[in-house]
Design a protein around this motif. Structure first.
Motif: not given
Length: 89
Positions: A8, A79-84
């Motif tokens: 992203q 975080t390890l999650d782009f959406e988060k």
């Protein structure tokens, strides 16, 4: 830790004018807007860092992750999650 690119990423932060690439790494980043929640529409910057093998061992031993921000807002969360990262609650 070293900055790493991610799917992203849509921008790059280069060295300030007084430094060159050998003194300061270029950092891939996502620049966008928060999507949803109470911060909907707020600016968001996401960067990704990868720990070295030595740093992984320190993390396994319980060493904390320290975040430092120079000249700006401190990070709100990790975080390890782009959406988060783009939809904080």
């Amino acid at each position: 830790m070293i900055p790493v690119t991610f799917p992203q990423a849509n921008a790059r932060f280069g060295p300030p004018p007084e430094l060159d690439g050998s003194q300061c790494l270029t950092i891939p980043a996502y620049l966008g807007k928060v999507a949803g929640g109470s911060l909907d529409g707020s600016d968001v910057v996401v960067v990704a860092w990868k720990p070295s093998p030595d740093e992984i061992e320190l993390l396994k031993a319980g060493q904390p992750i320290l975040l430092s921000s120079v000249g700006g807002l401190t990070p709100h969360f990790l975080t390890l999650d782009f959406e988060k990262a783009i939809r904080p609650s």
